[in-house]
Design an enzyme around this catalytic site. Structure first.
Site, PDB file in Angstrom:
ATOM      1  N   ASN A 167      -6.246  -2.787   1.603  1.00 40.00           N
ATOM      2  CA  ASN A 167      -6.172  -4.243   1.653  1.00 40.00           C
ATOM      3  C   ASN A 167      -7.580  -4.805   1.747  1.00 40.00           C
ATOM      4  O   ASN A 167      -8.462  -4.195   2.350  1.00 40.00           O
ATOM      5  CB  ASN A 167      -5.386  -4.713   2.877  1.00 40.00           C
ATOM      6  CG  ASN A 167      -3.901  -4.515   2.739  1.00 40.00           C
ATOM      7  OD1 ASN A 167      -3.384  -4.351   1.643  1.00 40.00           O
ATOM      8  ND2 ASN A 167      -3.200  -4.524   3.846  1.00 40.00           N
ATOM      9  N   ARG A 207       0.841  -1.211   0.000  1.00 40.26           N
ATOM     10  CA  ARG A 207       0.000   0.000   0.000  1.00 40.26           C
ATOM     11  C   ARG A 207       0.870   1.252   0.000  1.00 40.26           C
ATOM     12  O   ARG A 207       0.575   2.213  -0.705  1.00 40.26           O
ATOM     13  CB  ARG A 207      -0.963   0.005   1.186  1.00 40.26           C
ATOM     14  CG  ARG A 207      -2.098  -0.991   1.022  1.00 40.26           C
ATOM     15  CD  ARG A 207      -3.041  -0.962   2.188  1.00 40.26           C
ATOM     16  NE  ARG A 207      -2.308  -1.301   3.414  1.00 40.26           N
ATOM     17  CZ  ARG A 207      -2.754  -1.118   4.634  1.00 40.26           C
ATOM     18  NH1 ARG A 207      -3.941  -0.576   4.838  1.00 40.26           N
ATOM     19  NH2 ARG A 207      -2.052  -1.483   5.679  1.00 40.26           N
TER      20      ARG A 207
END
Length: 98
Positions: free
Chosen positions: A42, A24
């Site tokens: 996620n 990320r």
């Protein structure tokens, strides 16, 4: 953004070893470098979901970078869906997992 005002908007679902490896943050850094807005998060199934907008060539380069992945990730598959409309995000954010 693009000079003609056109914004390319895409939704990505990234599969592989993309959680617990800084993916990320890698996505956020990549978005910053290509002047991309949107978000990354996620998912419970182990994938990473991304919404991204920007100038068409910037979005294309962003998607290619995501497909290559970061040093510690292993991207197996990226599903790319292009939208007809833009959300006009103000920034690129890392969202909480779902």
């Amino acid at each position: 953004m693009a000079e003609d005002g056109k914004i390319k908007s895409v939704h990505l679902m990234v599969e592989g070893r993309v959680q617990a490896v800084g993916f990320r943050y890698f996505t956020w850094q990549t978005a910053q470098s290509f002047d991309i807005t949107g978000w990354v998060r996620n998912r419970e199934d182990g994938s990473v979901e991304i919404a991204a907008e920007g100038a068409a060539d910037h979005v294309d380069h962003f998607v290619q970078s995501i497909k290559k992945g970061s040093t510690f990730s292993r991207v197996k598959h990226v599903d790319v869906h292009e939208y007809d409309h833009a959300e006009h995000y103000a920034s690129f954010d890392i969202l909480n997992s779902i």
